[in-house]
Scaffold this motif. Structure first.
Motif, PDB file in Angstrom:
ATOM      1  N   GLY A   7       0.837  -1.203   0.000  1.00  0.00           N
ATOM      2  CA  GLY A   7       0.000   0.000   0.000  1.00  0.00           C
ATOM      3  C   GLY A   7       0.865   1.242   0.000  1.00  0.00           C
ATOM      4  O   GLY A   7       1.310   1.690   1.054  1.00  0.00           O
ATOM      5  N   VAL A   8       1.108   1.755  -1.207  1.00  0.00           N
ATOM      6  CA  VAL A   8       2.056   2.882  -1.318  1.00  0.00           C
ATOM      7  C   VAL A   8       1.275   4.172  -1.612  1.00  0.00           C
ATOM      8  O   VAL A   8       1.160   4.607  -2.750  1.00  0.00           O
ATOM      9  CB  VAL A   8       3.119   2.600  -2.406  1.00  0.00           C
ATOM     10  N   HIS A  10      -0.173   7.968   0.765  1.00  0.00           N
ATOM     11  CA  HIS A  10       0.373   9.149   1.441  1.00  0.00           C
ATOM     12  C   HIS A  10       1.290   8.817   2.614  1.00  0.00           C
ATOM     13  O   HIS A  10       2.407   9.324   2.699  1.00  0.00           O
ATOM     14  CB  HIS A  10      -0.781  10.027   1.941  1.00  0.00           C
ATOM     15  N   ARG A  34       1.204  -0.566  -6.786  1.00  0.00           N
ATOM     16  CA  ARG A  34       0.027   0.287  -6.989  1.00  0.00           C
ATOM     17  C   ARG A  34       0.330   1.657  -6.419  1.00  0.00           C
ATOM     18  O   ARG A  34       1.384   1.860  -5.823  1.00  0.00           O
ATOM     19  CB  ARG A  34      -1.191  -0.320  -6.270  1.00  0.00           C
ATOM     20  N   SER A  65      -0.012  -0.651   4.691  1.00  0.00           N
ATOM     21  CA  SER A  65      -0.391   0.765   4.717  1.00  0.00           C
ATOM     22  C   SER A  65      -1.475   1.075   3.690  1.00  0.00           C
ATOM     23  O   SER A  65      -1.369   2.029   2.931  1.00  0.00           O
ATOM     24  CB  SER A  65       0.871   1.614   4.475  1.00  0.00           C
ATOM     25  N   VAL A  66      -2.508   0.229   3.709  1.00  0.00           N
ATOM     26  CA  VAL A  66      -3.680   0.488   2.866  1.00  0.00           C
ATOM     27  C   VAL A  66      -4.733   1.161   3.749  1.00  0.00           C
ATOM     28  O   VAL A  66      -4.596   1.207   4.971  1.00  0.00           O
ATOM     29  CB  VAL A  66      -4.241  -0.819   2.245  1.00  0.00           C
ATOM     30  N   ARG A  67      -5.796   1.682   3.157  1.00  0.00           N
ATOM     31  CA  ARG A  67      -6.897   2.263   3.940  1.00  0.00           C
ATOM     32  C   ARG A  67      -7.480   1.197   4.872  1.00  0.00           C
ATOM     33  O   ARG A  67      -7.549   0.017   4.477  1.00  0.00           O
ATOM     34  CB  ARG A  67      -7.994   2.771   3.009  1.00  0.00           C
ATOM     35  N   VAL A  89      -0.197  -0.246   9.914  1.00  0.00           N
ATOM     36  CA  VAL A  89      -0.358   1.145  10.359  1.00  0.00           C
ATOM     37  C   VAL A  89      -1.803   1.608  10.122  1.00  0.00           C
ATOM     38  O   VAL A  89      -2.090   2.799  10.135  1.00  0.00           O
ATOM     39  CB  VAL A  89       0.643   2.087   9.640  1.00  0.00           C
ATOM     40  N   THR A 112       3.094  11.566   9.801  1.00  0.00           N
ATOM     41  CA  THR A 112       3.804  11.992   8.585  1.00  0.00           C
ATOM     42  C   THR A 112       5.176  12.608   8.918  1.00  0.00           C
ATOM     43  O   THR A 112       6.018  12.725   8.038  1.00  0.00           O
ATOM     44  CB  THR A 112       2.971  13.005   7.770  1.00  0.00           C
TER      45      THR A 112
END
Ligand code: NAP
Length: 250
Positions: A7-8, A10, A34, A65-67, A89, A112
């Motif tokens: 999951g790439v 933000h 993706r 790190s996907v939604r 995460v 971030t």
């Protein structure tokens, strides 16, 4: 150690910048193909996996790190191994919803500020491989239970509220005529100073504030206005609303 990023988007972009900042060789990072992956791979030299199956086969630690809504499905049916660690995460996704056995799952909440290696990242449970990876993004903070982790995760929202307060104060200052660049820097550094002093001293916070708030002074005047407008109560209510959202159904 090969770190896979599944999951790439933000947050992954901030973590990847932090890994580079910490001196990690981009060839030790493998990206799921993706989102921003192709662009980042071309620009910084990260490896690109053929698909998520390939990513899991080739990684020692996988950062998920996907939604949140996509997380359970994203990890299902992949070739997890016993010695692997999955660092999720994804806010509000409990460990029980991540079917990665026989790999072990860890929850973490980087900000971030990972980008500048300044994220205080809470995580649970305390597994060495996870700590090694997270320490590259700032000071990692291990927690003793998943319940504590949920409470601590509220800080991820507070981080955003602090940025919103900084923006408001800087905009107010420049509306009064202060140079916008100076207003921005001053306000941001004011928040850094307030946080650092509390983080680095051990006196009770009540005592520190008592020494700071001179009777009849400017800090007291502002606190009176904030209190009359219900700010402390509203802040607590907002924290509770976030915790309810994190621990609620879904
Ligand atoms: N943003 C933050 O500051 C922050 C802070 C702390 C925690 N988090 C957590 O981090 C996670 C990601 O947030 P974000 O803001 O980075 O979201 P985002 O920008 O939407 O990124 C998610 C990425 O995951 C990709 N994706 C979805 N399903 C996938 C799959 N099955 N395989 C491979 N890639 C897949 C998406 O690709 P497509 O574009 O192709 O759909 C997208 O690029 C969330 O769970 C959030 O709770 C975010």
């Amino acid at each position: 150690m090969i770190i896979g990023i599944l999951g790439v988007g933000h947050l992954a972009a901030s973590m990847l910048a932090g890994f580079l900042h910490s001196g990690l060789d981009p060839e030790t990072i493998l990206l799921s193909p993706r989102g921003k992956a192709t662009d980042f791979s071309a620009r910084y030299g990260f490896r690109l996996a053929a698909d998520n199956y390939d990513l899991v086969e080739r990684s020692d630690v996988v950062i998920l790190s996907v939604r949140p809504a996509h997380a359970p499905q994203a990890v299902a049916g992949l070739p997890w191994r016993k010695e692997q660690v999955v660092v999720s995460v994804c806010a509000g996704v409990s460990l029980s919803r991540l079917e990665v056995a026989p790999a072990r799952a860890v929850r973490a909440m980087p900000f971030t500020a990972s980008e500048i290696a300044a994220s205080p990242t809470v995580y649970f449970p305390d597994i060495e491989q996870a700590r090694t990876v997270l320490d590259r993004l700032g000071p990692s903070i291990a927690l003793g239970s998943e319940k504590d982790f949920e409470v601590a995760t509220v800080s991820a929202a507070v981080y955003g509220w602090a940025q919103d307060l900084i923006r408001n104060t800087a905009e107010w200052s420049s509306a009064q005529g202060l140079d916008p660049a100076i207003a921005r820097r001053l306000t941001a550094m004011t928040f850094v100073a307030a946080g650092r002093l509390i983080a680095e001293k051990s006196e009770p916070m009540d005592q520190m504030l008592e020494e700071l708030v001179t009777p009849g002074g400017i800090t007291e005047r502002g606190l009176q206005v904030l209190s009359a407008r219900g700010v402390p109560a509203a802040w607590e209510e907002a924290c509770t609303a976030v915790l309810d959202k994190l621990t609620g159904p879904g």
